[in-house]
Design a protein around this motif. Sequence first.
Motif, PDB file in Angstrom:
ATOM      1  N   ILE A   1      -1.411  -8.694  -2.447  1.00 17.95           N
ATOM      2  CA  ILE A   1      -2.160  -7.561  -3.233  1.00 17.95           C
ATOM      3  C   ILE A   1      -3.041  -6.914  -2.396  1.00 17.95           C
ATOM      4  CG2 ILE A   1      -3.678  -7.019  -5.231  1.00 17.95           C
ATOM      5  CD1 ILE A   1      -2.542  -9.547  -6.490  1.00 17.95           C
TER       6      ILE A   1
ATOM      7  N   THR B   1      -1.468 -13.623  -1.722  1.00 12.23           N
ATOM      8  CA  THR B   1      -1.024 -14.263  -3.211  1.00 12.23           C
ATOM      9  C   THR B   1      -0.647 -15.787  -3.194  1.00 12.23           C
ATOM     10  OG1 THR B   1       0.920 -13.405  -3.511  1.00 12.23           O
ATOM     11  CG2 THR B   1      -0.871 -12.037  -4.186  1.00 12.23           C
TER      12      THR B   1
ATOM     13  N   GLN C   1       1.964  -7.545 -10.296  1.00 13.43           N
ATOM     14  CA  GLN C   1       1.947  -8.659  -9.274  1.00 13.43           C
ATOM     15  C   GLN C   1       3.291  -9.494  -9.431  1.00 13.43           C
ATOM     16  OE1 GLN C   1       0.282  -8.501 -12.271  1.00 13.43           O
ATOM     17  NE2 GLN C   1      -0.296 -10.400 -13.174  1.00 13.43           N
TER      18      GLN C   1
ATOM     19  N   ASN D   1       0.874  -2.846  -4.469  1.00 10.04           N
ATOM     20  CA  ASN D   1       1.815  -3.938  -3.743  1.00 10.04           C
ATOM     21  C   ASN D   1       2.269  -2.791  -2.765  1.00 10.04           C
ATOM     22  OD1 ASN D   1       1.157  -5.544  -5.945  1.00 10.04           O
ATOM     23  ND2 ASN D   1       3.174  -5.300  -6.684  1.00 10.04           N
TER      24      ASN D   1
ATOM     25  N   LEU E   1       5.863  -8.369  -6.533  1.00  9.35           N
ATOM     26  CA  LEU E   1       5.669  -8.373  -5.190  1.00  9.35           C
ATOM     27  C   LEU E   1       6.920  -8.592  -4.165  1.00  9.35           C
ATOM     28  CD1 LEU E   1       2.414 -10.877  -5.147  1.00  9.35           C
ATOM     29  CD2 LEU E   1       2.284  -8.352  -4.681  1.00  9.35           C
TER      30      LEU E   1
ATOM     31  N   TYR F   1      -4.672  -3.655 -13.093  1.00 11.86           N
ATOM     32  CA  TYR F   1      -3.527  -4.242 -12.360  1.00 11.86           C
ATOM     33  C   TYR F   1      -2.958  -5.491 -12.611  1.00 11.86           C
ATOM     34  CZ  TYR F   1      -1.000  -6.348  -8.591  1.00 11.86           C
ATOM     35  OH  TYR F   1      -0.356  -7.118  -7.719  1.00 11.86           O
ATOM     36  N   PHE F   2      -3.727  -6.428 -13.314  1.00  4.68           N
ATOM     37  CA  PHE F   2      -3.248  -7.493 -13.727  1.00  4.68           C
ATOM     38  C   PHE F   2      -2.585  -7.488 -15.016  1.00  4.68           C
ATOM     39  CE2 PHE F   2      -6.244  -9.441 -10.635  1.00  4.68           C
ATOM     40  CZ  PHE F   2      -5.314 -10.100  -9.735  1.00  4.68           C
TER      41      PHE F   2
END
Length: 169
Positions: free
Chosen positions: A63, A152, A53, A84, A56, A47-48
Amino acid sequence: MNNSNQNQSERWIEVRPAMSIQGVGVRTTNEAEAGPQGKIPQLWDRYFQSGLQARLSDKDQAIYALYTDYESDASGSYTLIIGNRIDEDVAVSASSEELQQASVPASRYLVFRTRRGPLMEIVPEVWHEIWSYFQQSAEKRTYTGDYERFDTRQFDPAHTVVDVYIAIE
């Protein structure tokens, strides 16, 4: 003196509208995740690394880790999608062969809010509490889609709070 509820999370019931989540996903079981071959830590890495991210939505700086497509109950297979919230008509399609999308139906949720602490400690802790709670509760899980919501804004994985939404009848 009994300190056992010191680790107990805050709980409340909330009705939430349907929503869609888009992100990276994996099929797994709780049993598989309990051992060293668990897929969830690598899914968070994916994901990262995906850059999701950065996409968003302005209206929802969160998240989501969505547990969906349950085979049966907490002991069966499920799909976990980390991603998201998206608008139904704005699905991101850029090189999205790796992206999965799932809809979460409108539902009643029992929300568990963790204590503040390290992410890798508080999330497993709250799930153990959830499983234990539903073994002795009158409320019944629907297994239509449960999710963890990570705000976040000012997010610090070493010192955070997570809300876990469990769909109930």
